[in-house]
Design an enzyme around this catalytic site. Structure first.
Site, short mmCIF file in Angstrom:
data_model
loop_
_atom_site.label_atom_id
_atom_site.label_comp_id
_atom_site.label_asym_id
_atom_site.label_seq_id
_atom_site.Cartn_x
_atom_site.Cartn_y
_atom_site.Cartn_z
N HIS B 279 0.83 -1.21 0.00
CA HIS B 279 0.00 0.00 0.00
C HIS B 279 0.87 1.26 0.00
O HIS B 279 0.74 2.13 -0.87
CB HIS B 279 -0.90 -0.03 1.24
CG HIS B 279 -1.80 1.16 1.39
ND1 HIS B 279 -3.12 1.15 0.99
CD2 HIS B 279 -1.57 2.41 1.88
CE1 HIS B 279 -3.66 2.34 1.24
NE2 HIS B 279 -2.74 3.13 1.78
N GLU B 280 1.78 1.34 0.97
CA GLU B 280 2.61 2.54 1.07
C GLU B 280 3.55 2.66 -0.14
O GLU B 280 3.85 3.77 -0.58
CB GLU B 280 3.39 2.57 2.38
CG GLU B 280 2.53 2.49 3.65
CD GLU B 280 1.46 3.58 3.79
OE1 GLU B 280 1.65 4.68 3.24
OE2 GLU B 280 0.42 3.30 4.44
N HIS B 283 1.77 4.56 -2.76
CA HIS B 283 1.90 6.02 -2.53
C HIS B 283 3.30 6.49 -2.93
O HIS B 283 3.45 7.53 -3.58
CB HIS B 283 1.73 6.34 -1.04
CG HIS B 283 0.33 6.26 -0.52
ND1 HIS B 283 -0.68 7.01 -1.05
CD2 HIS B 283 -0.23 5.55 0.50
CE1 HIS B 283 -1.82 6.77 -0.37
NE2 HIS B 283 -1.56 5.88 0.57
N GLU B 309 -4.71 7.62 -2.71
CA GLU B 309 -5.25 6.34 -2.23
C GLU B 309 -5.57 5.41 -3.40
O GLU B 309 -5.51 4.19 -3.26
CB GLU B 309 -6.48 6.58 -1.37
CG GLU B 309 -6.13 7.08 0.02
CD GLU B 309 -5.29 6.10 0.83
OE1 GLU B 309 -5.54 4.88 0.77
OE2 GLU B 309 -4.36 6.57 1.50
#
Lengths: 515, 515
Positions: B279-280, B283, B309
């Site tokens: 997830h990160e 980003h 997101e």
């Protein structure tokens, strides 16, 4: 409260905030920032440095300082307030002769330089760092030149012989108020006369101490466990400090409740990380105990590099390498590394951690050879600022001096001239502080021994009275008093290198059973 | 080049430097700074925030913006230059109605608040955070009120129904340009209608998926090894980024060559760190590929929280939880944890990582229940800003909503209202971005599937074409285009929640073999 003082403090609050931000960027770049980040980050650092500079060096500040220096107002100020103004005045005089755009370019350069130095060091190639170092040297010469020129023209009481102010004198005085080439030449002369013959005697008996155990395999996670323990043991408070890793161990702080130290672990060297962490803890404990009333002000840090090194070396060497210190600790270390240390007695361990051997790396040096490493750097810096050497020739000169004083020669630049980060940060004039620090540490030790049973405290595992004494006589004052003022108030004597000479002679005579 | 533009850029260079410094302090406080540091450090942060504010919000900037907005000059500007000015103008209008001293006090408050929140969360006690949260809410209400009031009086084209501008609308629009309560009410209504019945069906068949394996013991050092591998695998570049640990995983960056992500490891939860890091990384990859021409400018970051997101969820969920993605990776994971995973087939693993179960913790939620967590926060924030709730009652309302939508109830505040850091940072209006992001990610997926063989790329272990498509259609533009502009240029359609509804329905119907 005087309104000028209030106005000055308001300005200083900004200046200090920029300085704190710059400190955080520096910490970050040396411990964490990604490899490719510095080129862009250095722009931010450039802006912050410029803000620092222009908020400190301007007519408003100049007027406020001079208003507050008038006798009537001066007499209304409290001790700490006077110290703050004296300090600002000194910083102001240090910086006002440097054009802001040059200062900013220099700051951007020295923000990038540690990255270039790291790469060059890894490649063992001075060639890769040479141009960058040369640029830093040119800036430093220019800046020191502006200031030497000014000081010579505007004599003040702190400069004893104003006609002969040299650029390198200016830098030495920055790191230790009142010091100059003349004083340090005498200081190192005494060291040279004592240490070189003593080292020759010790070297003859080198086989009487065996420290092969130190280079067994020591698991790094277990080293960390012990290092964190010892860090707390000597008094580093993890609620107001952190420990991280970096290529070259160092200490920094944002204020007295945020103190940061680093170390570096090696799988095949037990001592290195342990004594690094005790050393940096000494610096850290100093910063943690600066009084709350002065933290986040210009006098809210250690008073000088020399006094800082005195604290770190007192912890690392004077007490940290003594037998009494290890009486309660050695069993713990043995329990963590039972196989590696099973045949090593406490006595052998103490001899091992104090063994003196000419060695190429300053940060791994024993106490006896250490001042020779500093003397070499001092002599080279003196040559650089006297314009007696070309940057190209530095590795050659470096290597010759190691040959002359210690009879050893670097095989490559990584273990020679590239070993220290200091010059990449523009810190010329800094190295002598290490030797001054060792000398102060020895002097403090003889003084404290005369008024308290240090050895008993250490072997009881009770460091509190020792630390409290340092806190109450040195740490809490921050930079409100300079080194010699602190020493005078503490023991009615200024720095005296003879204690250091005595300390080294006594210690090594006993350790090697010399005549 | 227009001279006004040059002048504006010179100012912005300073403003951006202060912003970068603030980002570094924020990163530091969440990953490293010692427990007791924040009270003093927040003074520094206060000064830097004030500098940020006063250098951005002043008559000079206002004049420069208005000069450059004149038609003749505007037409001379390039695309990126126009984007920068539009962006500044928006920030300017966001901030100019907030008095600087209030802004500074607020910034100091939100610098301290995460520390207070952390302690309260550890103690599972909302009582310990309540006063701090209430103060943040009062500031946010006041600030949003100033701006809502201004916007209502000064209608512009971006605000469709100016008579009804509410404080919460203002905050929603900050995080996603053009969004407001009306749009989000409709958005969540559709989700509610689909997800709640779908979750009921899934819950009936909950025993068809067994993921007990996920809670075996997984050595943290080995988890780190795999997480670092997968981080590189998806495209996070360690030369321009770093990975650290923090209580709540997050991403931040100083510029496109210094991008920082965190994760959090649990010994008895294999999935948590893995999907956090994917997830990160999503980003991080976004920020790393903002074009060089705009990094370190106001448009040099992701265009919105929602689009951010969308990237993280595209990597984490849309591709990261698909079978094809794990075809080349699962054998590696099995090799690192051979005992824990020995009886688990790839098919079982895929079912396991997608299992939907009502759960109290948002960051550990599956894709199906996730939007319900967001809906709850959205409804509570709406109540707060409509003045319909007292801060004292928040835990009760929180717990009631979890009961109503998911039929579960927190046993203490740590797993209830204190679970997220966002409100401690003053980020009200942020949570809806998570659901908007999921919706965009699904929409992007259907679009990309129509033009390239995504599944084949994933099972071949070749993420390059997928990443390149995102870089070239989304990432490189930074904030020069807003979310809907990016989507329009990419697929000739604005955000449409129906794709998300379709995605969840298809995915969970197949996974649970529903009728």
């Amino acid at each position: 409260m005087l309104k000028e003082y209030d106005q000055l403090m308001k300005r200083l609050e900004k200046v200090m905030a920029f300085q704190t931000a710059l400190t955080l960027f520096e910490w970050d770049s040396e411990t964490l920032a990604p490899l490719e980040s510095m080129e862009l980050t250095s722009k931010t650092i450039g802006v912050l440095s410029n803000e620092y500079f222009t908020n400190l060096i301007n007519d408003d500040v100049k007027k406020l300082i001079s208003a507050l220096s008038e006798k009537k107002k001066w007499n209304e100020l409290e001790f700490n307030q006077k110290a703050i103004i004296k300090n600002i005045k000194k910083t102001y005089e240090e910086m006002e002769h440097i054009p802001p755009e040059e200062y900013r370019a220099y700051k951007e350069l020295t923000a990038k330089a540690p990255g270039i130095w790291t790469k060059a060091k890894n490649k063992k190639s001075f060639e890769d760092f040479k141009a960058c170092l040369d640029e830093i040297i040119q800036y430093q010469k220019k800046f020191a030149g502006y200031r030497a020129n000014y000081t010579s023209k505007h004599p003040n009481t702190e400069q004893k012989d104003v006609n002969s102010v040299l650029p390198y004198d200016v830098l030495l005085n920055d790191f230790e108020e009142g010091f100059n080439i003349q004083i340090l030449d005498e200081f190192f002369q005494k060291i040279k006369e004592t240490v070189i013959p003593l080292l020759k005697e010790v070297t003859k008996k080198k086989d009487t101490i065996d420290k092969a155990y130190n280079h067994e395999f020591y698991d790094i996670e277990k080293q960390k466990e012990f290092c964190n323990y010892i860090c707390s043991y000597v008094g580093f408070d993890f609620n107001r400090g952190v420990v991280a890793e970096s290529a070259h161990p160092f200490t920094t702080n944002l204020h007295n409740r945020d103190v940061r130290i680093t170390t570096h672990y090696y799988e095949k060297n037990l001592e290195s990380a342990i004594f690094s962490i005790i050393h940096e803890s000494g610096h850290g404990i100093y910063e943690m105990h600066i009084d709350d009333s002065i933290t986040q002000t210009p006098v809210g840090g250690g008073t000088s590099m020399g006094m800082h090194e005195a604290q770190s070396r007192f912890f690392e060497n004077v007490i940290g390498r003594s037998e009494s210190f290890w009486v309660p600790l050695y069993p713990k270390l043995e329990a963590i590394f039972p196989n590696q240390l099973k045949d090593i007695s406490l006595d052998q361990f103490i001899k091992g951690i104090n063994k003196a051997t000419p060695n190429l790396i300053r940060t791994e040096a024993d106490e006896l050879t250490y001042p020779l490493h500093i003397m070499i750097r001092y002599e080279i810096e003196k040559m650089i600022f006297a314009g007696e050497v070309d940057t190209n020739d530095l590795p050659k000169i470096w290597n010759q001096k190691y040959e002359e004083y210690m009879e050893i020669a670097p095989q490559h630049d990584g273990e020679g001239i590239l070993q220290d980060i200091h010059w990449a940060g523009g810190d010329f004039g800094y190295f002598p502080s290490y030797a001054i620090g060792s000398a102060i540490a020895a002097q403090i030790y003889y003084h404290m021994s005369s008024i308290m049973p240090i050895d008993k405290y250490l072997s009881d595992g009770n460091l509190t009275p020792v630390r409290e004494y340092l806190i109450n006589h040195i740490h809490k004052y921050g930079a409100t008093k300079n080194t010699n003022e602190i020493l005078m108030d503490m023991m009615q004597e200024e720095l005296n290198v003879d204690y250091y000479i005595l300390y080294l002679t006594e210690k090594y005579t006993k350790l090697y059973d010399l005549a």
